[in-house]
Design a protein around this motif. Sequence first.
Motif, mmCIF file in Angstrom:
data_model
loop_
_atom_site.group_PDB
_atom_site.id
_atom_site.type_symbol
_atom_site.label_atom_id
_atom_site.label_comp_id
_atom_site.label_asym_id
_atom_site.label_seq_id
_atom_site.Cartn_x
_atom_site.Cartn_y
_atom_site.Cartn_z
ATOM 1 N N ILE A 130 0.489 -1.028 0.191
ATOM 2 C CA ILE A 130 -0.119 -0.078 -0.380
ATOM 3 C C ILE A 130 0.973 1.541 -0.016
ATOM 4 N N ASN A 131 1.646 2.010 0.951
ATOM 5 C CA ASN A 131 3.385 2.221 1.060
ATOM 6 C C ASN A 131 3.748 2.250 0.109
ATOM 7 N N ARG A 132 3.966 1.145 -1.118
ATOM 8 C CA ARG A 132 4.598 1.703 -2.189
ATOM 9 C C ARG A 132 4.099 2.186 -3.477
ATOM 10 N N ALA A 133 2.326 1.775 -3.049
ATOM 11 C CA ALA A 133 0.882 2.291 -4.356
ATOM 12 C C ALA A 133 0.713 3.462 -4.074
ATOM 13 N N ALA A 134 0.841 3.820 -2.734
ATOM 14 C CA ALA A 134 1.089 5.250 -2.774
ATOM 15 C C ALA A 134 1.987 6.203 -3.192
ATOM 16 N N SER A 135 3.528 5.960 -3.178
ATOM 17 C CA SER A 135 4.379 6.699 -3.277
ATOM 18 C C SER A 135 4.832 6.562 -4.623
ATOM 19 N N LEU A 136 4.891 5.606 -5.407
ATOM 20 C CA LEU A 136 4.803 4.785 -7.132
ATOM 21 C C LEU A 136 3.975 4.859 -7.921
ATOM 22 N N GLY A 137 2.773 4.815 -7.341
ATOM 23 C CA GLY A 137 1.431 4.436 -8.170
ATOM 24 C C GLY A 137 0.786 3.002 -8.221
ATOM 25 N N ASP A 138 2.030 2.379 -8.026
ATOM 26 C CA ASP A 138 1.663 0.821 -8.090
ATOM 27 C C ASP A 138 2.463 -0.044 -7.157
ATOM 28 N N GLY A 139 1.452 -1.158 -6.702
ATOM 29 C CA GLY A 139 2.538 -1.817 -5.627
ATOM 30 C C GLY A 139 3.856 -3.007 -6.877
#
Length: 304
Positions: A130-139
């Motif tokens: 979830i953090n990766r998707a929030a910062s980079l756009g995708d998990g």
Amino acid sequence: MLYRNFAARSALRALSSSNASVARSSLSNQIFKAQMTSSARNAIRPSAPSFALAAHKPVTTALVRFSSSSAQGKDEDDIDVMAGMRSEAKIIGETFSLSHVPKEALYLGLAGVVPYVATSLQTVYLSYEINRAASLGDGLIFSGQSAELMLHMLEPIQVGYGAVILSFLGAIHWGLEWAGYGGKFGYRRYAAGVIAPAVAWPTLLFPVEYALISQFLAFTFLYYNDARAAAAGRAPHWYGMYRFVLTFVVGASIVATLIGREQIQQTLVSEHSIKDKINALIFLQKKEKEEADARRRGEIEETD
């Protein structure tokens, strides 16, 4: 006249002989002194290195003795440290030993904590997604929405399983009372079996964080009670350490879950709280009542 000549010659001979003896004595004295001087020099010359060696020998011997004693002391210190570490490791191993626990109870107990460990690890990983998707756009594997949906599916599993285990731990004391282990204690022992589920099941209505914290405190309290029961003879002597190991694993899993959820507190779309659910229920009942009243009024108007 002859007598005088003879006396003069005798005196001259005596004088010459005395001079010769004096000369000989002085010469012999000089030779003796020279011999003494040479012997003294010869005696002093070979003794000088031995004196230097004698002067340096105590220092060298002291250094050798110090180095050997320091090396020996270091070896003894290393041996003492290693022996102390082995002794402490042995004490720790004996303290946390589960050798007296029946194999069936040990294996089933360890299998019982697997769902806690699995849900905790999954919560930490999904929080990362979830953090990766929030910062980079995708998990990495899942999308942010998929990870969040899976996380919400894990929440009731972990909280519900914790409520089941707490109820089971309380029921053990009922079994001990029925078996009369350590004597009969009546309501005092039955109370532990009643309090555990009474505290565990209402946590299903709490928000996830509050539910996990409440269950963590409940597990800790039950361990304390079980350890006291084992020490007092109201439970098997191995039960206290057995409960400590399992409670430690469960507690560590709950803490890891809370840490993982804390990392996504800002990005996570929270589920409806118990207050929201109660308000929604009240609103729904009110709406159904209004609809029922409207239908009743319509039926009355049609009959008229």
